[in-house]
Structure formats: structure tokens, C-alpha cells
Design a protein around this motif. Sequence first.
Motif, PDB file in Angstrom:
ATOM      1  N   ARG A  73       0.921  -1.192   0.019  1.00 61.27           N
ATOM      2  CA  ARG A  73       0.007   0.186  -0.112  1.00 61.27           C
ATOM      3  C   ARG A  73       0.819   1.318  -0.050  1.00 61.27           C
ATOM      4  NH1 ARG A  73      -4.608  -0.389   4.038  1.00 61.27           N
ATOM      5  NH2 ARG A  73      -5.043  -2.055   2.602  1.00 61.27           N
ATOM      6  N   GLU A  74       1.952   1.216   0.649  1.00 62.76           N
ATOM      7  CA  GLU A  74       2.775   2.399   0.789  1.00 62.76           C
ATOM      8  C   GLU A  74       3.285   2.911  -0.609  1.00 62.76           C
ATOM      9  OE1 GLU A  74       6.962   4.010   2.803  1.00 62.76           O
ATOM     10  OE2 GLU A  74       6.193   2.135   3.335  1.00 62.76           O
ATOM     11  N   GLN A  75       3.607   1.842  -1.424  1.00 63.56           N
ATOM     12  CA  GLN A  75       4.422   2.169  -2.661  1.00 63.56           C
ATOM     13  C   GLN A  75       3.160   2.465  -3.593  1.00 63.56           C
ATOM     14  OE1 GLN A  75       5.137  -0.587  -0.873  1.00 63.56           O
ATOM     15  NE2 GLN A  75       7.216  -0.474  -0.428  1.00 63.56           N
ATOM     16  N   ALA A  76       1.915   1.997  -3.564  1.00 60.88           N
ATOM     17  CA  ALA A  76       0.780   2.444  -4.112  1.00 60.88           C
ATOM     18  C   ALA A  76       0.259   3.978  -4.150  1.00 60.88           C
ATOM     19  CB  ALA A  76      -0.535   1.653  -4.037  1.00 60.88           C
ATOM     20  N   VAL A  77       0.359   4.172  -2.727  1.00 59.54           N
ATOM     21  CA  VAL A  77       0.180   5.602  -2.489  1.00 59.54           C
ATOM     22  C   VAL A  77       1.099   6.766  -3.050  1.00 59.54           C
ATOM     23  CG1 VAL A  77       0.008   7.316  -0.517  1.00 59.54           C
ATOM     24  CG2 VAL A  77      -1.307   5.092  -0.349  1.00 59.54           C
ATOM     25  N   ALA A  78       2.561   6.172  -2.938  1.00 63.09           N
ATOM     26  CA  ALA A  78       3.605   7.043  -3.476  1.00 63.09           C
ATOM     27  C   ALA A  78       3.367   7.303  -4.801  1.00 63.09           C
ATOM     28  CB  ALA A  78       5.086   6.470  -3.243  1.00 63.09           C
ATOM     29  N   LEU A  96      -8.139   8.034  -4.433  1.00 63.48           N
ATOM     30  CA  LEU A  96      -7.563   6.833  -4.080  1.00 63.48           C
ATOM     31  C   LEU A  96      -6.340   6.881  -3.133  1.00 63.48           C
ATOM     32  CD1 LEU A  96      -7.152   5.266  -7.642  1.00 63.48           C
ATOM     33  CD2 LEU A  96      -8.525   4.238  -5.692  1.00 63.48           C
ATOM     34  N   VAL A  97      -5.673   8.036  -3.124  1.00 66.35           N
ATOM     35  CA  VAL A  97      -4.801   8.694  -2.051  1.00 66.35           C
ATOM     36  C   VAL A  97      -5.602   8.700  -0.909  1.00 66.35           C
ATOM     37  CG1 VAL A  97      -3.109  10.413  -1.270  1.00 66.35           C
ATOM     38  CG2 VAL A  97      -3.254   9.564  -3.791  1.00 66.35           C
ATOM     39  N   HIS A  98      -6.797   9.045  -0.658  1.00 62.10           N
ATOM     40  CA  HIS A  98      -7.341   9.477   0.515  1.00 62.10           C
ATOM     41  C   HIS A  98      -7.685   7.930   1.079  1.00 62.10           C
ATOM     42  CE1 HIS A  98      -7.481  13.652   0.834  1.00 62.10           C
ATOM     43  NE2 HIS A  98      -8.358  13.884  -0.353  1.00 62.10           N
ATOM     44  N   ALA A  99      -8.063   7.189   0.175  1.00 65.57           N
ATOM     45  CA  ALA A  99      -8.619   5.714   0.617  1.00 65.57           C
ATOM     46  C   ALA A  99      -7.548   4.839   0.905  1.00 65.57           C
ATOM     47  CB  ALA A  99      -9.345   5.243  -0.738  1.00 65.57           C
TER      48      ALA A  99
END
Length: 326
Positions: A73-78, A96-99
Motif C-alpha cells: 500500500r505504501e508504494q501504491a500511495v507514493a 484513491l490517495v485518501h482511501a
Amino acid sequence: MQARLQGAAGRRGPGRTGAGKAAALALRAKPPAGLAPELAQALAQAQAAVQARPNDIPTLVAYAQAADRAGLREQAVAAYRRCLEINPHLHAIRHLVHALSGEGMLPRAPDDYLRWVFDEAAPVFERELRALKYQGPEMALAAFHAVAGSDAPPQRIIDQGCGTGLNAEVFARHIDLIDGIDVAARMLDQARARKVYDRLLLGEIAEVLDRSDRQYSLALSTDVLIYIGEIEPCFAATWRVLEPEGLFVVTVEMSDDEPVRLMPSGRYRQSDAHIRAVAARTGFRVEHAAFAPLRIERGQEEPGGAYALRKVARDGPPAANGGAAS
């Protein structure tokens, strides 16, 4: 979504800080132990692509999706945040960043997010829902029968977020007239092919209802409130188009604690107390509530609820824009 982003303005940006962080995270990320081979392969391909094109939005989105499916998840958000550095007007990405980060929450999922999800899914939508053991329309029908009876007469129905028309199929014997609303044009194309709907209206639900020249005896909202955080405007608009003592049948994903919670799925959960409070404020009485899984997603049951709400008289119609979430 990649196809929709191909023409995004500012598709590549000169900044290197965000790009470097996203690329570095991508290159460091290792597939979690036990990850399915097809997910591991998709992640490896996305990592190679983002290493080669760290400023390309479709490439970053593909990597973020692969990372999210792999549990990174951390990589996805970045990666999603890098997209916003390049183009801050990508509202679907901001949602999506919020989610995924748990930081902040929009009042509802943006229209461009909903069009991305549902326009692309339209041709295979019903097959995918069957795979998820989706029960929304059936739960709504049971809630309707609990209040109106299984032998209820035909209804004038407004089907909110009608999608491909599953409610028209499940409620077939209760239809006198049925209109549908959806924000995704390709979903409406699928619904139109059923040749059941009298009108199919493109747009955001509350805005379409505010322009409506029809009154209905039954409003259906299955798998709609899960994309809305502040549900009061939708309830208020529905109140205005229902006949006296009309029914509003909704399904929701249930939250055990917070009144409203945005989940990593990009969907919102509502608590039972919150649903009841909003119903009371907007002129509805809860006549039935039942709880069961709405679907099974990533091996987990999604807790769901189905409510049958009765329109009741009040001193005046609810305000058009509703109030803040309780």
C-alpha cells in the motif's frame, strides 16, 4: 483508467523529487511471501515500467494498481501521489490517495472515478458481480417485501445508480414504470439493452433528481451510497421525488464504529446510527433493517445492510444541499 489518462494535460512533469521517491519505492518493493504467481509477475512488469518511465501517469497508475493488489500500500500511495504532482487535477487519483492512506476524505467519490470504474467494467460487470457473490438487489427486494409484502402492486420506480439494470431484473414483477440514473454512460448502454426502462438519465443522482418532473412510489439505491460519504443530499433529493408515504430502499456497507469511513477499496461505509440519523433529518422513518454480507471481496465478506425507509410528512422539504455528516 490508463486509457482515460493518456490524454491528461501535464502527463509528464519535469520534477524529480516525487518521481525519484516513487521509483525508489518501486525498485525496493519485494512481493510479499505467498503472493500468487500472476500477481508477482504483474508487479515485476509494473516495476520495470515505472523504472523506465517514472514521470508517465498511465505507467504510474498501472504500478500503483499492481502494488495495491500485491499488498504494497505504501508504494501504491507514493505512485498515486506522484501522479498528482504531475497533474493535480486528477480527482480520481486524489480519492484513491485518501482511501489508501487513510488521510482525509472527499464528500463522495468523484464522477471521473466512477466513470473510470464503471465505464471500463460495463461489458463484464454482471459476470464480475456474480464472482463476488453480490447480493445487493436481492437484499433490497427482501427489504421491500418485508414492508410492502411479496404481493405488492406494481410501483413507479426510480433506480438510482442503475448500472446495467440488475434491479430491473430482480424487481421485474413489481414494475409499473422504472426510470434509471447513472453517471457512467456505458453502464446506461447496458441497461438500455434490457428494453425495460422508460427513461435512462445520465448524471449525478441528487442533481438529476432535483430536475425531475416525476413522482415515484419506490426509490432504489443499491450499491450507490457506498460511493458517497455525505449521503444527506441524496436522501433529501429522494424525499422530494417520492409520493407521500413512498419507500426508499437502500443498501450500504456497514461501519461498526465511525459514522462514515472511507475504505482502501475506495468505497464508504456508514454506521447504523448514522443511517438512522440522516433518515430522521431528511423526512424518513426506518421501517425495516437487515444485515448480511453484500459481497465477498479478496476472500473477505463485506458487511452490508438493507434499509426500507418510509417518507413521512414534515414541516417543510429538506434543504437541497443537506447537512454535514453526523
